[in-house]
Scaffold this active site. Structure first.
Site, PDB file in Angstrom:
ATOM      1  N   HIS A 364       5.768  -3.735  14.773  1.00 44.03           N
ATOM      2  CA  HIS A 364       5.802  -2.703  13.694  1.00 44.03           C
ATOM      3  C   HIS A 364       4.734  -2.889  12.400  1.00 44.03           C
ATOM      4  O   HIS A 364       4.734  -1.916  11.568  1.00 44.03           O
ATOM      5  CB  HIS A 364       6.944  -2.711  12.817  1.00 44.03           C
ATOM      6  CG  HIS A 364       7.313  -3.975  12.052  1.00 44.03           C
ATOM      7  ND1 HIS A 364       7.270  -4.995  12.612  1.00 44.03           N
ATOM      8  CD2 HIS A 364       7.462  -3.839  10.716  1.00 44.03           C
ATOM      9  CE1 HIS A 364       7.653  -6.047  11.268  1.00 44.03           C
ATOM     10  NE2 HIS A 364       7.592  -5.302  10.325  1.00 44.03           N
ATOM     11  N   HIS A 379       1.675  -1.474   7.777  1.00 41.61           N
ATOM     12  CA  HIS A 379       3.153  -1.706   8.132  1.00 41.61           C
ATOM     13  C   HIS A 379       4.013  -0.374   8.251  1.00 41.61           C
ATOM     14  O   HIS A 379       4.071   0.552   7.357  1.00 41.61           O
ATOM     15  CB  HIS A 379       3.841  -2.540   6.778  1.00 41.61           C
ATOM     16  CG  HIS A 379       5.287  -3.047   6.938  1.00 41.61           C
ATOM     17  ND1 HIS A 379       6.594  -2.244   7.223  1.00 41.61           N
ATOM     18  CD2 HIS A 379       5.563  -4.285   7.342  1.00 41.61           C
ATOM     19  CE1 HIS A 379       7.507  -2.807   7.162  1.00 41.61           C
ATOM     20  NE2 HIS A 379       7.003  -4.061   7.543  1.00 41.61           N
TER      21      HIS A 379
END
Length: 452
Positions: A364, A379
């Site tokens: 992620h 992120h």
């Protein structure tokens, strides 16, 4: 707990870590565990049966040690992992170190300090008040004055008055006001003049922190004058046998000295000597004056020496301010300055050419380091680490050389949202402190500017 918080702020580390360390020392069951048969051991060392609730130096030393651990951790832990690992590592080292070494050491020093003053008072009373008047500011600065409270409470309970701590602190507080007044009259800085004048008044009322930290200690030499004035006032208080009937050291407490006319006059003279001697000493010794911002010379910067690097948004969508995201790790700018994107499609492309410096197992998030040394963290989503890599596909490997616009990550935007996660994507410069500034813009093609 408050002491741990305030000391941590003074040492410029996370104040909540200071509170946590203090909380460990103050665990209610700790005394029972330490005094049980056989005691308890930690890392093979037997812990001493000490109650830290009335001690100060153990917490001070523990937080002081943490300030050094903070620097070491800051140097060796990667920026992308500091938010999680740094406080954990600091606590794992500081707690055993404090319980095994620093706590007992601080407790012992606290006891010897109280014993030393009791010895002076018992054998040469006036000298003890002189020492208290001179070094009271140092004790307050270190938080060690709390170690004197048990002795102070015993004096009030036994005699109904105190002839050491409160009289000494009365002289020291007046000395803080006197030195600050001298600074207010002598400084050419309008800002310092205003600060010194107001802090002198609060010091007379018993609140010395503004005068101590904002004026006298900041300018250094006036703090020496404070100690001289405190010693002069303390000397008179000791010789005259001044008795304090209330735990207050300020002008407003003068009525509490009215047990007799002589005692009241001695209190007034103590205040006058502390204030007057400190004022004279500060005025004569002088200090290195500060310069107001408007008085400082204007520095012209050659713009040709300032370089900028612009970054496009790695994700298509609406750009928002990083401080508006629902994740304190990013919105507090603890991980660095940057921007956030509410994505309209599930693709992350590289905003620069560089090297992949971090790949998270959960796919992620990804880290990039440019050839210029700029460290970028991308992120995707908030708390999406809990998906464990589900709905994410990586297209690059660790240490791989990449080019601007290259596909890095694909993610199923709708599936992530359906699982209840916020897909806001954060882009931060994790080594922000190394640059003049990092500026965000509401423009996908020029979302971020790093001023080199």
């Amino acid at each position: 707990m408050y002491l741990g918080y305030s000391v941590a702020k003074k040492f410029r580390i996370d104040p909540f870590l200071g509170m946590l360390l203090a909380g460990v020392l103050l665990i209610p069951q700790m005394g029972t565990l330490l005094t049980q048969e056989g005691g308890i051991t930690l890392l093979g060392f037997k812990l001493q049966a000490i109650t830290y609730s009335s001690s100060v130096l153990p917490i001070f030393l523990g937080v002081w040690a943490m300030s050094y651990l903070d620097r070491v951790a800051d140097k060796f832990i990667p920026n992308s992992l500091k938010f999680v690992l740094k406080p954990l590592v600091m606590i794992m080292i500081a707690v055993p170190l404090t319980l095994i070494v620093l706590g007992p050491l601080g407790f012992t020093v606290d006891n010897y300090l109280a014993m030393f003053l009791e010895f002076l008072q018992a054998n040469l009373g006036w000298a003890a008040v002189l020492v208290m008047g001179a070094f009271s500011p140092v004790l307050v600065m270190a938080g060690m004055h709390y170690a004197l409270f048990p002795m102070l409470m015993t004096a009030f309970a036994t005699n109904g008055y105190d002839m050491l701590v409160v009289p000494g602190m009365l002289a020291a507080n007046m000395a803080q006001a006197g030195a600050a007044t001298a600074v207010a009259l002598k400084t050419k800085s309008s800002v310092m003049k205003q600060l010194a004048s107001s802090s002198a008044i609060t010091a007379l009322m018993g609140v010395t922190e503004p005068a101590m930290y904002g004026v006298n200690l900041r300018l250094k030499k006036p703090f020496l004058a404070v100690m001289i004035g405190g010693a002069a006032g303390g000397l008179y208080a000791g010789i005259s046998g001044l008795k304090a009937y209330a735990l207050v050291s300020s002008l407003v407490a003068l009525p509490s000295y009215l047990s007799s006319t002589t005692n009241f006059i001695n209190a007034i003279v103590t205040c006058a000597l502390g204030y007057g001697v400190a004022f004279a000493a500060a005025y004569v010794i002088g200090f290195e004056d500060i310069v107001d911002a408007e008085q400082q010379p204007v520095v012209t910067i050659d713009k040709s020496l300032v370089k900028e690097m612009n970054l496009a948004s790695p994700v298509k969508g609406s750009i928002i301010d990083l401080m508006d995201v629902n994740d304190s790790a990013f919105s507090s700018l603890a991980l660095g300055k940057g921007f956030a994107v509410i994505p309209s499609e599930g693709k992350v492309v590289s905003p620069v050419s560089g090297t992949i410096s971090a790949i998270f197992p959960t796919k992620h998030a990804i880290g990039i380091t440019t050839d210029e040394g700029i460290e970028i963290l991308i992120h995707v989503g908030i708390n999406t680490v809990q998906l464990g890599g589900k709905h994410f596909t990586n297209h690059v490997a660790m240490n791989e050389k990449i080019t601007k616009g290259q596909l890095l990550i694909e993610f199923d935007l709708n599936a992530i949202q359906k699982d209840g996660y916020d897909t806001t994507t954060m882009v931060v410069i994790t080594n922000t402190s190394q640059y003049l500034d990092v500026l965000s813009h509401q423009d996908e093609e020029k979302a971020l500017t790093v001023v080199l």
